[in-house]
Design a protein around this motif. Structure first.
Motif, PDB file in Angstrom:
ATOM      1  N   VAL A 282       0.831  -1.212   0.000  1.00  0.00           N
ATOM      2  CA  VAL A 282       0.000   0.000   0.000  1.00  0.00           C
ATOM      3  C   VAL A 282       0.859   1.253   0.000  1.00  0.00           C
ATOM      4  CG1 VAL A 282      -1.732   1.268   1.306  1.00  0.00           C
ATOM      5  CG2 VAL A 282      -1.868  -1.209   1.157  1.00  0.00           C
ATOM      6  N   PHE A 283       1.798   1.343   0.943  1.00  0.00           N
ATOM      7  CA  PHE A 283       2.630   2.536   1.029  1.00  0.00           C
ATOM      8  C   PHE A 283       3.562   2.658  -0.171  1.00  0.00           C
ATOM      9  CE2 PHE A 283       1.643   2.188   5.637  1.00  0.00           C
ATOM     10  CZ  PHE A 283       1.079   3.440   5.779  1.00  0.00           C
ATOM     11  N   ALA A 284       4.009   1.535  -0.716  1.00  0.00           N
ATOM     12  CA  ALA A 284       4.875   1.577  -1.895  1.00  0.00           C
ATOM     13  C   ALA A 284       4.128   2.141  -3.096  1.00  0.00           C
ATOM     14  CB  ALA A 284       5.411   0.184  -2.207  1.00  0.00           C
ATOM     15  N   VAL A 285       2.871   1.742  -3.264  1.00  0.00           N
ATOM     16  CA  VAL A 285       2.069   2.247  -4.381  1.00  0.00           C
ATOM     17  C   VAL A 285       1.813   3.743  -4.205  1.00  0.00           C
ATOM     18  CG1 VAL A 285      -0.217   2.138  -5.451  1.00  0.00           C
ATOM     19  CG2 VAL A 285       1.004   0.040  -4.918  1.00  0.00           C
ATOM     20  N   ILE A 286       1.375   4.135  -3.019  1.00  0.00           N
ATOM     21  CA  ILE A 286       1.063   5.554  -2.776  1.00  0.00           C
ATOM     22  C   ILE A 286       2.321   6.414  -2.911  1.00  0.00           C
ATOM     23  CG2 ILE A 286       0.251   7.211  -1.061  1.00  0.00           C
ATOM     24  CD1 ILE A 286      -1.543   4.972   0.049  1.00  0.00           C
ATOM     25  N   GLY A 287       3.433   5.964  -2.328  1.00  0.00           N
ATOM     26  CA  GLY A 287       4.682   6.728  -2.421  1.00  0.00           C
ATOM     27  C   GLY A 287       5.190   6.851  -3.843  1.00  0.00           C
ATOM     28  N   THR A 288       5.110   5.760  -4.596  1.00  0.00           N
ATOM     29  CA  THR A 288       5.563   5.798  -5.990  1.00  0.00           C
ATOM     30  C   THR A 288       4.694   6.732  -6.821  1.00  0.00           C
ATOM     31  OG1 THR A 288       6.345   3.525  -5.770  1.00  0.00           O
ATOM     32  CG2 THR A 288       6.095   4.378  -7.995  1.00  0.00           C
ATOM     33  N   ILE A 289       3.387   6.683  -6.608  1.00  0.00           N
ATOM     34  CA  ILE A 289       2.483   7.546  -7.375  1.00  0.00           C
ATOM     35  C   ILE A 289       2.721   9.016  -7.043  1.00  0.00           C
ATOM     36  CG2 ILE A 289       0.060   8.222  -7.623  1.00  0.00           C
ATOM     37  CD1 ILE A 289      -0.638   5.246  -7.481  1.00  0.00           C
ATOM     38  N   ILE A 290       2.836   9.351  -5.763  1.00  0.00           N
ATOM     39  CA  ILE A 290       3.045  10.757  -5.383  1.00  0.00           C
ATOM     40  C   ILE A 290       4.368  11.263  -5.933  1.00  0.00           C
ATOM     41  CG2 ILE A 290       3.416  12.325  -3.439  1.00  0.00           C
ATOM     42  CD1 ILE A 290       1.404  10.663  -1.861  1.00  0.00           C
ATOM     43  N   ASN A 291       5.444  10.475  -5.779  1.00  0.00           N
ATOM     44  CA  ASN A 291       6.746  10.895  -6.304  1.00  0.00           C
ATOM     45  C   ASN A 291       6.717  11.038  -7.819  1.00  0.00           C
ATOM     46  OD1 ASN A 291       8.524  11.179  -4.003  1.00  0.00           O
ATOM     47  ND2 ASN A 291       8.303   8.986  -3.718  1.00  0.00           N
ATOM     48  N   ALA A 292       6.030  10.127  -8.515  1.00  0.00           N
ATOM     49  CA  ALA A 292       5.963  10.201  -9.971  1.00  0.00           C
ATOM     50  C   ALA A 292       5.162  11.419 -10.431  1.00  0.00           C
ATOM     51  CB  ALA A 292       5.351   8.925 -10.530  1.00  0.00           C
ATOM     52  N   VAL A 293       4.072  11.729  -9.735  1.00  0.00           N
ATOM     53  CA  VAL A 293       3.272  12.904 -10.110  1.00  0.00           C
ATOM     54  C   VAL A 293       4.075  14.187  -9.887  1.00  0.00           C
ATOM     55  CG1 VAL A 293       1.253  14.268  -9.423  1.00  0.00           C
ATOM     56  CG2 VAL A 293       1.025  11.816  -9.801  1.00  0.00           C
ATOM     57  N   ILE A 294       4.803  14.261  -8.784  1.00  0.00           N
ATOM     58  CA  ILE A 294       5.627  15.448  -8.532  1.00  0.00           C
ATOM     59  C   ILE A 294       6.709  15.580  -9.603  1.00  0.00           C
ATOM     60  CG2 ILE A 294       7.294  16.474  -6.943  1.00  0.00           C
ATOM     61  CD1 ILE A 294       5.616  15.331  -4.652  1.00  0.00           C
ATOM     62  N   LEU A 295       7.342  14.466  -9.972  1.00  0.00           N
ATOM     63  CA  LEU A 295       8.356  14.528 -11.027  1.00  0.00           C
ATOM     64  C   LEU A 295       7.753  14.929 -12.369  1.00  0.00           C
ATOM     65  CD1 LEU A 295      10.547  11.432 -10.154  1.00  0.00           C
ATOM     66  CD2 LEU A 295      11.218  13.826 -10.075  1.00  0.00           C
ATOM     67  N   LEU A 296       6.555  14.434 -12.660  1.00  0.00           N
ATOM     68  CA  LEU A 296       5.880  14.815 -13.896  1.00  0.00           C
ATOM     69  C   LEU A 296       5.575  16.316 -13.907  1.00  0.00           C
ATOM     70  CD1 LEU A 296       4.568  13.862 -16.554  1.00  0.00           C
ATOM     71  CD2 LEU A 296       2.457  13.589 -15.269  1.00  0.00           C
ATOM     72  N   LEU A 297       5.085  16.835 -12.795  1.00  0.00           N
ATOM     73  CA  LEU A 297       4.820  18.277 -12.708  1.00  0.00           C
ATOM     74  C   LEU A 297       6.109  19.087 -12.835  1.00  0.00           C
ATOM     75  CD1 LEU A 297       2.139  18.360  -9.879  1.00  0.00           C
ATOM     76  CD2 LEU A 297       1.790  18.747 -12.326  1.00  0.00           C
ATOM     77  N   PHE A 298       7.199  18.585 -12.259  1.00  0.00           N
ATOM     78  CA  PHE A 298       8.485  19.273 -12.378  1.00  0.00           C
ATOM     79  C   PHE A 298       8.944  19.307 -13.836  1.00  0.00           C
ATOM     80  CE2 PHE A 298      13.176  18.994 -12.363  1.00  0.00           C
ATOM     81  CZ  PHE A 298      13.458  20.242 -11.811  1.00  0.00           C
ATOM     82  N   MET A 299       8.774  18.184 -14.545  1.00  0.00           N
ATOM     83  CA  MET A 299       9.158  18.157 -15.961  1.00  0.00           C
ATOM     84  C   MET A 299       8.281  19.085 -16.795  1.00  0.00           C
ATOM     85  SD  MET A 299       9.983  14.218 -16.752  1.00  0.00           S
ATOM     86  CE  MET A 299      10.640  13.170 -15.493  1.00  0.00           C
ATOM     87  N   LEU A 300       6.995  19.147 -16.481  1.00  0.00           N
ATOM     88  CA  LEU A 300       6.104  20.077 -17.188  1.00  0.00           C
ATOM     89  C   LEU A 300       6.482  21.522 -16.909  1.00  0.00           C
ATOM     90  CD1 LEU A 300       2.648  18.323 -16.759  1.00  0.00           C
ATOM     91  CD2 LEU A 300       3.981  18.571 -18.856  1.00  0.00           C
ATOM     92  N   LEU A 301       6.880  21.804 -15.671  1.00  0.00           N
ATOM     93  CA  LEU A 301       7.331  23.156 -15.321  1.00  0.00           C
ATOM     94  C   LEU A 301       8.579  23.530 -16.112  1.00  0.00           C
ATOM     95  CD1 LEU A 301       7.114  25.639 -13.331  1.00  0.00           C
ATOM     96  CD2 LEU A 301       8.731  24.379 -11.909  1.00  0.00           C
ATOM     97  N   ILE A 302       9.543  22.622 -16.176  1.00  0.00           N
ATOM     98  CA  ILE A 302      10.770  22.881 -16.933  1.00  0.00           C
ATOM     99  C   ILE A 302      10.459  23.050 -18.417  1.00  0.00           C
ATOM    100  CG2 ILE A 302      12.986  21.873 -17.629  1.00  0.00           C
ATOM    101  CD1 ILE A 302      12.951  22.910 -14.767  1.00  0.00           C
ATOM    102  N   ALA A 303       9.577  22.213 -18.957  1.00  0.00           N
ATOM    103  CA  ALA A 303       9.220  22.312 -20.374  1.00  0.00           C
ATOM    104  C   ALA A 303       8.530  23.636 -20.673  1.00  0.00           C
ATOM    105  CB  ALA A 303       8.323  21.146 -20.774  1.00  0.00           C
ATOM    106  N   SER A 304       7.640  24.071 -19.794  1.00  0.00           N
ATOM    107  CA  SER A 304       6.954  25.345 -20.037  1.00  0.00           C
ATOM    108  C   SER A 304       7.915  26.523 -19.934  1.00  0.00           C
ATOM    109  CB  SER A 304       5.786  25.513 -19.076  1.00  0.00           C
ATOM    110  OG  SER A 304       6.253  25.641 -17.765  1.00  0.00           O
ATOM    111  N   VAL A 305       8.867  26.446 -19.020  1.00  0.00           N
ATOM    112  CA  VAL A 305       9.876  27.514 -18.909  1.00  0.00           C
ATOM    113  C   VAL A 305      10.730  27.560 -20.174  1.00  0.00           C
ATOM    114  CG1 VAL A 305      11.963  28.210 -17.687  1.00  0.00           C
ATOM    115  CG2 VAL A 305       9.928  27.603 -16.412  1.00  0.00           C
ATOM    116  N   LEU A 306      11.124  26.399 -20.686  1.00  0.00           N
ATOM    117  CA  LEU A 306      11.948  26.393 -21.897  1.00  0.00           C
ATOM    118  C   LEU A 306      11.166  26.870 -23.124  1.00  0.00           C
ATOM    119  CD1 LEU A 306      13.914  23.053 -21.425  1.00  0.00           C
ATOM    120  CD2 LEU A 306      14.757  25.394 -21.144  1.00  0.00           C
ATOM    121  N   VAL A 307       9.884  26.518 -23.201  1.00  0.00           N
ATOM    122  CA  VAL A 307       9.071  26.990 -24.338  1.00  0.00           C
ATOM    123  C   VAL A 307       8.909  28.499 -24.262  1.00  0.00           C
ATOM    124  CG1 VAL A 307       6.740  26.946 -25.293  1.00  0.00           C
ATOM    125  CG2 VAL A 307       7.905  24.821 -24.753  1.00  0.00           C
ATOM    126  N   ASN A 308       8.626  29.013 -23.082  1.00  0.00           N
ATOM    127  CA  ASN A 308       8.458  30.468 -22.938  1.00  0.00           C
ATOM    128  C   ASN A 308       9.758  31.218 -23.128  1.00  0.00           C
ATOM    129  OD1 ASN A 308       5.708  30.386 -22.513  1.00  0.00           O
ATOM    130  ND2 ASN A 308       5.935  30.096 -20.313  1.00  0.00           N
TER     131      ASN A 308
END
Length: 153
Positions: A123-149
């Motif tokens: 249970v904790f492995a699934v929740i931890g992996t999902i939260i960490n992956a979502v944060i990393l995805l948002l970080f990559m989207l932030l970097i991509a939007s900064v580079l596009v702008n």
């Protein structure tokens, strides 16, 4: 695994007097075998660590953005031009976001390790992996939007 021995059969002397009148009998099964229950599994240690890392980094992001938001009033002057003294706050934001993203990568890897363990709750492995992956995805989207702008300027 802890061994739980079967309960000892009660003797006639230990029985209350009202059992005799109710007609209940105690059957002692000497062939009782302890069977492992799926609910007896322990939580995976790496899974718990991944979940804790995800919560710590979430708190770190919130604290970082609140601090930089409080400093934003001193970063911009009346004409919305960056003040030269604002380099410290911008550097703090960039450095803390990069450190927290690296910790999120570590948390995601530990979560995946927690998912691969056998005979453990995940249970904790699934929740931890999902939260960490979502944060990393948002970080990559932030970097991509900064580079596009940055290329649009």
């Amino acid at each position: 695994m802890d061994y739980n021995p079967p309960p000892k059969p009660e003797t006639d002397a230990a029985r209350p007097a009202d059992w005799e009148s109710s007609g209940q009998t105690v059957s002692a099964d000497p062939a009782y075998v302890y069977q492992e229950n799926k609910r007896d599994l322990k939580h995976s240690g790496p899974g718990i660590a991944s979940f804790v890392i995800a919560l710590v980094t979430l708190a770190g992001y919130v604290i970082t953005f609140i601090y930089v938001g409080a400093q934003a009033s001193s970063i911009l002057n009346e004409n919305n031009k960056l003040i030269a003294d604002s380099a410290e706050a911008i550097m703090y934001l960039g450095l803390s976001v990069l450190i927290l993203a690296a910790v999120n990568v570590i948390g995601a890897v530990i979560g995946i390790i927690g998912l691969t363990l056998r005979n453990r709750r995940k249970v904790f492995a699934v929740i931890g992996t999902i939260i960490n992956a979502v944060i990393l995805l948002l970080f990559m989207l932030l970097i991509a939007s900064v580079l596009v702008n940055a290329g649009a300027v």
